[in-house]
Scaffold this motif. Structure first.
Motif, PDB file in Angstrom:
ATOM      1  N   LYS A   1      16.861   6.264 -10.860  1.00  0.00           N
ATOM      2  CA  LYS A   1      16.496   7.534 -10.048  1.00  0.00           C
ATOM      3  C   LYS A   1      14.966   7.483  -9.451  1.00  0.00           C
ATOM      4  O   LYS A   1      15.008   7.919  -8.349  1.00  0.00           O
ATOM      5  CB  LYS A   1      16.693   8.565 -11.138  1.00  0.00           C
ATOM      6  N   TYR A   2      14.278   6.921 -10.244  1.00  0.00           N
ATOM      7  CA  TYR A   2      12.698   6.876  -9.712  1.00  0.00           C
ATOM      8  C   TYR A   2      12.847   5.666  -8.480  1.00  0.00           C
ATOM      9  O   TYR A   2      12.219   5.961  -7.344  1.00  0.00           O
ATOM     10  CB  TYR A   2      11.885   6.567 -10.651  1.00  0.00           C
ATOM     11  N   TRP A   3      13.310   4.409  -8.778  1.00  0.00           N
ATOM     12  CA  TRP A   3      13.217   3.238  -7.839  1.00  0.00           C
ATOM     13  C   TRP A   3      14.163   3.781  -6.545  1.00  0.00           C
ATOM     14  O   TRP A   3      13.584   3.212  -5.618  1.00  0.00           O
ATOM     15  CB  TRP A   3      13.823   2.220  -8.662  1.00  0.00           C
ATOM     16  N   ASN A   4      14.939   4.227  -6.613  1.00  0.00           N
ATOM     17  CA  ASN A   4      15.720   4.537  -5.342  1.00  0.00           C
ATOM     18  C   ASN A   4      15.052   5.373  -4.406  1.00  0.00           C
ATOM     19  O   ASN A   4      14.992   5.294  -3.231  1.00  0.00           O
ATOM     20  CB  ASN A   4      17.216   5.390  -5.607  1.00  0.00           C
ATOM     21  N   LEU A   5      14.066   6.365  -4.972  1.00  0.00           N
ATOM     22  CA  LEU A   5      13.119   7.219  -4.162  1.00  0.00           C
ATOM     23  C   LEU A   5      12.336   6.129  -3.660  1.00  0.00           C
ATOM     24  O   LEU A   5      11.909   6.122  -2.332  1.00  0.00           O
ATOM     25  CB  LEU A   5      12.494   8.292  -4.957  1.00  0.00           C
ATOM     26  N   SER A   6      11.717   5.086  -4.168  1.00  0.00           N
ATOM     27  CA  SER A   6      10.844   4.345  -3.613  1.00  0.00           C
ATOM     28  C   SER A   6      11.352   3.358  -2.437  1.00  0.00           C
ATOM     29  O   SER A   6      10.787   2.799  -1.833  1.00  0.00           O
ATOM     30  CB  SER A   6      10.266   3.318  -4.793  1.00  0.00           C
ATOM     31  N   GLU A   7      12.843   2.940  -2.754  1.00  0.00           N
ATOM     32  CA  GLU A   7      13.327   2.024  -2.043  1.00  0.00           C
ATOM     33  C   GLU A   7      13.661   2.796  -0.631  1.00  0.00           C
ATOM     34  O   GLU A   7      13.759   2.148   0.380  1.00  0.00           O
ATOM     35  CB  GLU A   7      14.613   1.881  -2.502  1.00  0.00           C
ATOM     36  N   LYS A   8      13.492   4.016  -0.699  1.00  0.00           N
ATOM     37  CA  LYS A   8      13.993   4.786   0.622  1.00  0.00           C
ATOM     38  C   LYS A   8      13.141   4.316   1.934  1.00  0.00           C
ATOM     39  O   LYS A   8      13.411   4.322   2.991  1.00  0.00           O
ATOM     40  CB  LYS A   8      13.681   6.306   0.493  1.00  0.00           C
ATOM     41  N   TYR A   9      11.616   3.783   1.553  1.00  0.00           N
ATOM     42  CA  TYR A   9      10.965   3.588   2.859  1.00  0.00           C
ATOM     43  C   TYR A   9      11.392   2.145   3.267  1.00  0.00           C
ATOM     44  O   TYR A   9      11.482   1.965   4.596  1.00  0.00           O
ATOM     45  CB  TYR A   9       9.503   3.136   2.139  1.00  0.00           C
TER      46      TYR A   9
ATOM     47  N   VAL B   1       0.679  -1.192  -0.076  1.00  0.00           N
ATOM     48  CA  VAL B   1      -0.202  -0.008  -0.105  1.00  0.00           C
ATOM     49  C   VAL B   1       1.067   1.221  -0.016  1.00  0.00           C
ATOM     50  O   VAL B   1       0.461   2.281  -0.627  1.00  0.00           O
ATOM     51  CB  VAL B   1      -0.796  -0.163   1.248  1.00  0.00           C
ATOM     52  N   HIS B   2       1.974   1.260   0.912  1.00  0.00           N
ATOM     53  CA  HIS B   2       2.849   2.529   0.515  1.00  0.00           C
ATOM     54  C   HIS B   2       3.457   2.598  -0.683  1.00  0.00           C
ATOM     55  O   HIS B   2       3.612   3.623  -1.075  1.00  0.00           O
ATOM     56  CB  HIS B   2       3.883   2.098   1.774  1.00  0.00           C
ATOM     57  N   TYR B   3       3.787   1.536  -1.273  1.00  0.00           N
ATOM     58  CA  TYR B   3       4.488   1.641  -2.751  1.00  0.00           C
ATOM     59  C   TYR B   3       3.217   2.253  -3.607  1.00  0.00           C
ATOM     60  O   TYR B   3       3.462   2.994  -4.633  1.00  0.00           O
ATOM     61  CB  TYR B   3       4.884   0.322  -3.098  1.00  0.00           C
ATOM     62  N   TYR B   4       2.091   1.291  -3.728  1.00  0.00           N
ATOM     63  CA  TYR B   4       0.996   1.906  -4.461  1.00  0.00           C
ATOM     64  C   TYR B   4       0.755   3.548  -4.188  1.00  0.00           C
ATOM     65  O   TYR B   4       0.649   4.260  -5.347  1.00  0.00           O
ATOM     66  CB  TYR B   4      -0.176   1.215  -4.402  1.00  0.00           C
ATOM     67  N   ARG B   5       0.634   3.774  -3.100  1.00  0.00           N
ATOM     68  CA  ARG B   5       0.496   5.401  -2.932  1.00  0.00           C
ATOM     69  C   ARG B   5       1.743   6.062  -3.328  1.00  0.00           C
ATOM     70  O   ARG B   5       1.430   7.301  -4.054  1.00  0.00           O
ATOM     71  CB  ARG B   5       0.359   5.701  -1.311  1.00  0.00           C
ATOM     72  N   ASP B   6       2.790   5.611  -3.267  1.00  0.00           N
ATOM     73  CA  ASP B   6       3.918   6.398  -4.037  1.00  0.00           C
ATOM     74  C   ASP B   6       3.819   6.461  -5.524  1.00  0.00           C
ATOM     75  O   ASP B   6       4.107   7.609  -6.195  1.00  0.00           O
ATOM     76  CB  ASP B   6       5.201   5.825  -3.655  1.00  0.00           C
TER      77      ASP B   6
END
Length: 148
Positions: free
Chosen positions: A99-107, A14-19
């Protein structure tokens, strides 16, 4: 009561989908949600061929080629020629994707830091061993080929 693994997985999802939805709404991401999932699958499959990608998600090779060409055109995926068989090409993700994925991996990094702070060293190492066992042995349906 849901089992703990299902609960944790659901929260990450859910966190990922929201992102993803936020990035699509803000036009920060030039991909549709289906394209996001496709490029994530390509990354996770670790340089698959188009056929491997198509087989994994259960679509025809022409349909997979269409999806991959769109991702190539948008700059998120490239085809890399095999060094051993010049007729074969592997799919790889680009720096634009990372660049996009690393932002998502921060969580995930945040949760991992919290685990390290709240668990003993032994508990943290045990937790990681269990995750590796789950990944390596308990999920054969998601057989990911090992490549460099």
């Amino acid at each position: 009561m849901a089992n703990p693994l299902s609960e944790v997985y659901g929260k990450f999802r859910v966190h990922y989908y929201r992102d993803v939805f936020h990035r699509i709404q803000s036009r920060e991401l030039s991909l549709s949600t289906v394209e996001v999932y496709c490029v994530e699958i390509i990354k996770t499959l670790n340089k698959p061929t188009i056929n491997e990608f198509a087989n994994f998600i259960g679509i025809s090779s022409p349909n997979a080629t269409y999806k991959v060409n769109s991702l190539i055109q948008k700059g998120y995926v490239v085809k890399v020629q095999s060094e051993t068989d010049k007729r074969e090409y592997y799919l790889d993700v680009t720096d634009k994707f990372y660049k996009y994925w690393n932002l998502s991996e921060k969580y995930l990094d945040i949760v991992e830091e919290r685990l390290e702070k709240n668990l003993t060293q032994e508990e943290f190492e045990t937790f990681n061993r269990i995750l590796n066992k789950i990944s390596d042995e308990m999920m054969p349906e998601v057989g990911i080929p090992k490549r460099d």
